[in-house]
Design an enzyme around this catalytic site. Structure first.
Site, PDB file in Angstrom:
ATOM      1  N   TYR A   1       0.806  -1.141   0.035  1.00 52.19           N
ATOM      2  CA  TYR A   1       0.106  -0.037   0.197  1.00 52.19           C
ATOM      3  C   TYR A   1       0.714   1.299  -0.116  1.00 52.19           C
ATOM      4  O   TYR A   1       1.714   1.519   1.029  1.00 52.19           O
ATOM      5  CB  TYR A   1      -0.891   0.013   1.245  1.00 52.19           C
ATOM      6  CG  TYR A   1      -2.033   0.608   1.458  1.00 52.19           C
ATOM      7  CD1 TYR A   1      -3.517   0.117   1.330  1.00 52.19           C
ATOM      8  CD2 TYR A   1      -1.876   2.217   1.257  1.00 52.19           C
ATOM      9  CE1 TYR A   1      -4.656   0.634   1.370  1.00 52.19           C
ATOM     10  CE2 TYR A   1      -3.438   2.912   1.437  1.00 52.19           C
ATOM     11  CZ  TYR A   1      -4.569   2.250   1.311  1.00 52.19           C
ATOM     12  OH  TYR A   1      -5.769   2.791   1.560  1.00 52.19           O
TER      13      TYR A   1
ATOM     14  N   TYR B   1      -1.423   4.060 -10.488  1.00 49.69           N
ATOM     15  CA  TYR B   1      -2.330   3.240 -11.188  1.00 49.69           C
ATOM     16  C   TYR B   1      -3.918   3.682 -10.509  1.00 49.69           C
ATOM     17  O   TYR B   1      -4.807   4.046 -11.467  1.00 49.69           O
ATOM     18  CB  TYR B   1      -2.376   1.702 -10.710  1.00 49.69           C
ATOM     19  CG  TYR B   1      -3.324   0.766 -10.650  1.00 49.69           C
ATOM     20  CD1 TYR B   1      -4.181   0.221 -11.728  1.00 49.69           C
ATOM     21  CD2 TYR B   1      -3.687   0.266  -9.420  1.00 49.69           C
ATOM     22  CE1 TYR B   1      -4.954  -0.744 -11.717  1.00 49.69           C
ATOM     23  CE2 TYR B   1      -4.567  -0.576  -9.399  1.00 49.69           C
ATOM     24  CZ  TYR B   1      -5.405  -1.224 -10.482  1.00 49.69           C
ATOM     25  OH  TYR B   1      -6.335  -2.316 -10.225  1.00 49.69           O
TER      26      TYR B   1
END
Lengths: 140, 387
Positions: free
Chosen positions: B285, B333
């Protein structure tokens, strides 16, 4: 000042009201546990160390160090201070940490240093709420 | 039943993963629609029908009610754990435990968030009587962009971590995004670009911060036994761990390390029984460039304080010896606000060999790791094509 403050205004709850009432009197108070000895902040009626109910308010010295910090260039909408704002993670001499503004110093990473000595000052934001803030310690 | 978590090792597999139909800025799609599209696509990927699903896991206010209703599913097991962006990695662990206990057989984990367009999203506001407003927001904190910075500043002071090292993470992640047609930001990026982007909350510049996008994601988990009958190669869950240490960042136990991740990582590796060297792909993350640097330290890929040097020299970029955030991450992304599901989707695709240009050759074992809140929660998962 009292009615035009546009930022978030703390609304004390039963367990936090003594902190805000003390701040209004320009006193910084934290809590201490008579069973395990923990000194802690933010206010809670039972000790977060041992869940004892034998907790009491104590006056903090107001001396602290700047444990770490950020310089916020994008404060929340309607926040009453111009950016950038120096927000410190302040470590009180008594142990607990709290967030506060660091004032009396340029909002520039070159002017700030982790572990630099600080002392408390108070600023009224409304008739009810006074914020403890911290500035570089004069005698340091 | 054994209290040893190793009894769960490899007992469940991830058999379907997918995003929503589109990712990015989607002003005509509601948050729940993003859940539904991702669920539809993940079930198709798994070769399962909606009627096979008997457990639903999701995160967000009311979502454990909203999602079953919107999808028309009546689960016999439901999980609504909400600890922020890593919640979906926790959901895999909770699904595996429930499947192992015989409480359900096919678990659908869904995420959908209109993070940029804010279509049908709950208002993200704390009351003035909350501890958050009383003891943090009154001083102008602004959620993750300020909260994550406290640890970055202390890390820089204590270990000499530099903004250039943090920028290496953004640059390497962008190189992976350039290989992913679904990634939101794919233009080449340099360290100078990151350092020259506008300041958000020092020590973070704009390009140290994750994207804000709209997207959904979903995963399907079932027993290892049932997984073997499904069309795609199962990705087995070998180890999981989770931890929560605080909610408000002022209550974080330490600012020179990530205690929650040290705990979740230790448990995941102990359950999986694999070495760090066995990890082929890391999906960490990346709320901010500092986040995976701290994950590398907390999960034991390097010593505490050595995360900055670890990511230097584009080591995590395509062609580097530590492929990290191979989809382009939350930095390039997609990042809806709760990114965790996308670490799972990418890990599964890498292990199945479905990643095209960005495929890490021969990858058989991957790690997913996430954060929630402001360093508040952590979840770690190790997955593999072999048990």
């Amino acid at each position: 000042m009292s009615t035009t403050y546009s930022g978030p205004i703390p609304k004390p709850t039963p367990e936090t009201r003594p902190f805000w009432e003390a701040a209004k009197q320009r006193r910084l108070v934290i809590q201490a546990c008579d069973d395990c000895g923990l000194r802690y902040f933010y206010p809670r009626p039972l000790c977060p160390g041992c869940l004892s109910r034998r907790v009491r308010w104590i006056d903090a010295s107001g001396r602290a160090v700047l444990h770490t910090f950020v310089i916020n260039h994008r404060p929340p909408r309607n926040y009453p201070l111009p950016a950038p704002i120096v927000i410190g993670m302040v470590q009180l001499e008594e142990g607990p940490r709290m967030i506060s503004h660091i004032v009396g110093v340029a909002a520039d990473p070159a002017a700030l240093r982790c572990d630099m000595p600080l002392e408390v000052v108070f600023e009224d934001i409304t008739d009810e709420i006074t914020l403890p803030k911290f500035q570089p310690r004069a005698s340091a | 039943m054994s209290a040893d978590p190793r009894a769960l090792r490899g007992s469940a597999a991830i058999v379907g993963v997918a995003e929503s139909d589109r990712l990015g800025k989607l002003p005509n799609v509601s948050a729940l629609q993003l859940h539904m599209e991702a669920a539809h696509n993940a079930l198709a990927d798994a070769g399962l029908r909606k009627s096979d699903v008997d457990a639903v896991f999701t995160s967000g206010r009311n979502m454990a009610n909203d999602v079953p209703e919107y999808l028309g599913i009546r689960p016999r097991f439901v999980g609504g754990t909400q600890v922020g962006g890593c919640s979906f990695i926790l959901h895999v662990e909770h699904a595996m435990a429930a499947i192992h206990a015989g409480l359900c057989e096919v678990a659908l984990i869904t995420h959908g968030e209109s993070g940029a367009s804010r279509i049908a999203m709950p208002a993200p506001r704390w009351g003035d009587d909350s501890t958050n407003v009383q003891f943090e927001q009154v001083w102008g904190t602004a959620g993750p962009p300020t909260g994550y910075g406290f640890l970055a500043t202390r890390h820089m002071h204590q270990y000499g971590t530099t903004k250039e090292q943090m920028a290496e993470v953004a640059v390497a992640t962008r190189k992976w995004a350039a290989l992913n047609p679904k990634a939101f930001a794919r233009d080449p990026l340099t360290i100078a670009d990151v350092l020259g982007s506008r300041l958000i909350s020092w020590p973070f510049n704009l390009l140290d911060c994750c994207l804000v996008t709209d997207a959904g994601g979903a995963a399907v988990v079932t027993s290892a036994e049932r997984a073997r009958d499904l069309p795609k190669r199962p990705v087995y869950v070998l180890g999981t761990g989770e931890s929560v240490t605080h909610q408000m960042v002022s209550q974080m136990p330490n600012f020179d390390r990530w205690d929650a991740a040290e705990a979740s990582g230790a448990r995941a590796f102990a359950m999986a029984g694999v070495s760090r060297a066995a990890i082929d792909v890391a999906e960490f993350y990346d709320a901010f460039t500092i986040t995976p640097i701290l994950a590398l330290e907390a999960l034991g890929f390097c010593q505490r304080g050595e995360g900055g040097p670890f990511v230097s020299g584009q080591r995590t970029a395509p062609g580097g010896d530590f492929p990290m955030n191979t989809n382009g991450g939350g930095l390039s992304y997609t990042h809806t606000g709760m990114y965790g599901i996308f670490t799972i989707i990418e890990a599964v695709r890498q292990l199945r060999g479905e990643c095209g240009e960005r495929q890490v050759p021969g990858a058989t074992t991957a790690i997913c790791h996430g954060t929630g809140g402001v360093w508040s929660a952590a979840a770690t998962m190790i997955v593999s094509t072999e048990t």
